[in-house]
Design a protein around this motif. Structure first.
Motif, short mmCIF file in Angstrom:
data_model
loop_
_atom_site.label_atom_id
_atom_site.label_comp_id
_atom_site.label_asym_id
_atom_site.label_seq_id
_atom_site.Cartn_x
_atom_site.Cartn_y
_atom_site.Cartn_z
N SER A 94 0.83 -1.19 0.00
CA SER A 94 0.00 0.00 0.00
C SER A 94 0.87 1.25 0.00
CB SER A 94 -0.92 0.02 1.22
OG SER A 94 -0.15 0.06 2.42
N ILE A 95 0.25 2.38 -0.29
CA ILE A 95 0.96 3.65 -0.23
C ILE A 95 0.37 4.47 0.92
CG2 ILE A 95 1.57 3.69 -2.66
CD1 ILE A 95 -0.74 5.53 -3.18
N ASN A 96 1.08 5.49 1.32
CA ASN A 96 0.66 6.34 2.42
C ASN A 96 -0.73 6.90 2.17
OD1 ASN A 96 0.68 9.45 3.35
ND2 ASN A 96 1.65 8.18 4.89
N ALA A 97 -1.54 6.98 3.24
CA ALA A 97 -2.93 7.42 3.10
C ALA A 97 -3.04 8.84 2.56
CB ALA A 97 -3.64 7.31 4.45
N SER A 98 -2.18 9.74 3.03
CA SER A 98 -2.26 11.12 2.55
C SER A 98 -1.82 11.22 1.09
CB SER A 98 -1.40 12.04 3.42
OG SER A 98 -0.05 11.65 3.42
N ALA A 99 -0.86 10.38 0.67
CA ALA A 99 -0.45 10.36 -0.74
C ALA A 99 -1.59 9.84 -1.61
CB ALA A 99 0.80 9.51 -0.91
N ALA A 100 -2.25 8.79 -1.14
CA ALA A 100 -3.38 8.23 -1.88
C ALA A 100 -4.50 9.26 -2.01
CB ALA A 100 -3.89 6.98 -1.19
N ALA A 101 -4.74 10.00 -0.95
CA ALA A 101 -5.79 11.03 -0.99
C ALA A 101 -5.47 12.10 -2.02
CB ALA A 101 -5.96 11.65 0.39
N ALA A 102 -4.21 12.54 -2.06
CA ALA A 102 -3.82 13.57 -3.02
C ALA A 102 -3.97 13.06 -4.45
CB ALA A 102 -2.38 14.00 -2.76
N ILE A 103 -3.63 11.81 -4.68
CA ILE A 103 -3.77 11.23 -6.02
C ILE A 103 -5.23 11.20 -6.43
CG2 ILE A 103 -3.54 9.10 -7.36
CD1 ILE A 103 -0.98 8.54 -5.70
N ALA A 104 -6.11 10.78 -5.53
CA ALA A 104 -7.54 10.71 -5.84
C ALA A 104 -8.12 12.08 -6.14
CB ALA A 104 -8.29 10.06 -4.68
N MET A 105 -7.77 13.06 -5.31
CA MET A 105 -8.28 14.42 -5.53
C MET A 105 -7.78 14.98 -6.86
SD MET A 105 -8.18 16.26 -1.78
CE MET A 105 -7.01 15.29 -0.84
N HIS A 106 -6.51 14.72 -7.17
CA HIS A 106 -5.97 15.24 -8.42
C HIS A 106 -6.60 14.56 -9.62
CE1 HIS A 106 -2.81 16.30 -11.45
NE2 HIS A 106 -2.95 17.44 -10.84
N ALA A 107 -7.01 13.30 -9.47
CA ALA A 107 -7.72 12.62 -10.56
C ALA A 107 -9.03 13.34 -10.85
CB ALA A 107 -7.97 11.16 -10.19
N TRP A 108 -9.73 13.79 -9.80
CA TRP A 108 -10.95 14.57 -10.02
C TRP A 108 -10.62 15.88 -10.71
CZ3 TRP A 108 -13.29 19.14 -9.52
CH2 TRP A 108 -14.69 19.20 -9.57
N ILE A 109 -9.57 16.54 -10.28
CA ILE A 109 -9.16 17.82 -10.87
C ILE A 109 -8.88 17.66 -12.36
CG2 ILE A 109 -7.30 19.54 -10.92
CD1 ILE A 109 -9.24 19.91 -8.60
N ARG A 110 -8.15 16.63 -12.72
CA ARG A 110 -7.81 16.42 -14.13
C ARG A 110 -9.05 16.13 -14.96
NH1 ARG A 110 -2.60 12.86 -15.42
NH2 ARG A 110 -3.18 13.78 -17.43
N THR A 111 -10.09 15.58 -14.34
CA THR A 111 -11.30 15.23 -15.07
C THR A 111 -12.26 16.41 -15.21
OG1 THR A 111 -11.13 12.97 -14.22
CG2 THR A 111 -13.24 13.62 -15.16
#
Length: 213
Positions: A183-200
C-alpha cells in the motif's frame, strides 16, 4: 551562502492603503506572513474563505479518525490545495492539526460520529460515497469514471477502511502500484484521488482559476 529559511510573505503595505472590504487593517499595518497565494495578501481570513466559496469544486473528502492519525492534517492541506467542497472527519472529533499547516481555517470541516451518519449526509445530497482501498473487487482509479459529485472516503494509515466504511460505500477503488509494498501512504493516496478529479472536471484553461497567484 545565507543560512536559515527565507522570509515568508510581505511586510507592511507601502504607500496609501488600498480600498476594499477584503483587506485587513492589521495585516496592512504589520505585514502578511501567512502561507497564502499572492492574490490573497493582506486579505482577511473571512474574505479569503468567501472567495474560495464562490468557486469550490464538487468533490468532498472524508477521513476516518479512530486512532488520531497524523495523516489527517496532510489530507486537509491537500483538500485545501485542490479546493474541496468540504472535509468530513468521521469518528473522534479531535484530530491532529499539525499537518494541516493552518489550511483548516480556510476549509469547511464537518464532523460525523459514524460512517452511517456520513453516508446519510452525502446520499441526501446525491453525492456518491467512494472508498479508497486495495480490496478485492475495487475499481481501478486510472480507468474508472469518477462521478462529478463524489465524496472520497479514506481509512486510517495501516488498517485502511473499517468494515463499516466499506459496507457504507457505493464502491471502492484502488491506485495502480508497481513496486513491492502492498500500500501507499494514506495522505499520498488522498492527493492522487483528488488530483484525478481535478484532471477530469476542473477548469485548467489559462483563463481559469488554476494556479491563481
Amino acid at each position: 551562502m545565507p543560512h536559515g529559511p527565507a522570509e515568508v510573505g510581505v511586510g507592511p503595505w507601502v504607500g496609501p492603503w488600498p480600498d476594499g472590504e477584503q483587506y485587513d487593517a492589521r495585516l496592512l499595518a504589520e505585514g502578511d506572513r501567512r502561507n497564502v497565494v499572492d492574490r490573497y495578501r493582506y486579505w482577511s481570513m473571512e474574505a479569503i474563505v468567501a472567495d474560495l466559496d464562490s468557486r469550490r469544486h464538487g468533490f468532498h473528502v472524508a477521513i476516518e479518525n479512530w486512532q488520531h492519525d497524523f495523516n489527517i492534517g496532510t489530507i486537509v492541506r491537500s483538500a485545501n490545495a485542490f479546493l474541496a467542497a468540504e472535509v468530513h472527519i468521521v469518528g473522534n472529533r479531535r484530530w491532529n492539526r499539525r499537518g494541516a499547516m493552518v489550511t483548516d481555517r480556510y476549509q469547511h470541516l464537518r464532523h460525523h460520529a459514524s460512517v452511517d451518519e456520513l453516508a446519510a449526509y452525502v446520499h441526501e445530497r446525491d453525492i456518491a460515497l467512494l472508498g479508497i482501498d486495495n480490496l478485492p473487487g475495487s475499481d481501478h482509479l486510472e480507468t474508472m469514471t469518477i462521478p462529478r459529485s463524489v465524496c472520497f472516503l479514506f481509512g486510517q494509515e495501516g488498517p485502511g477502511l473499517s468494515e463499516a466504511a466499506w459496507r457504507a460505500c457505493d464502491g471502492t477503488f484502488s491506485i495502480a502500484q508497481f513496486g513491492s509494498t502492498r500500500s501507499i501512504n494514506a495522505s499520498a493516496a488522498a492527493a492522487i484521488a483528488m488530483h484525478a478529479w481535478i484532471r477530469t472536471y476542473a477548469d485548467l484553461s489559462p483563463e481559469g482559476d488554476a494556479w491563481r497567484g
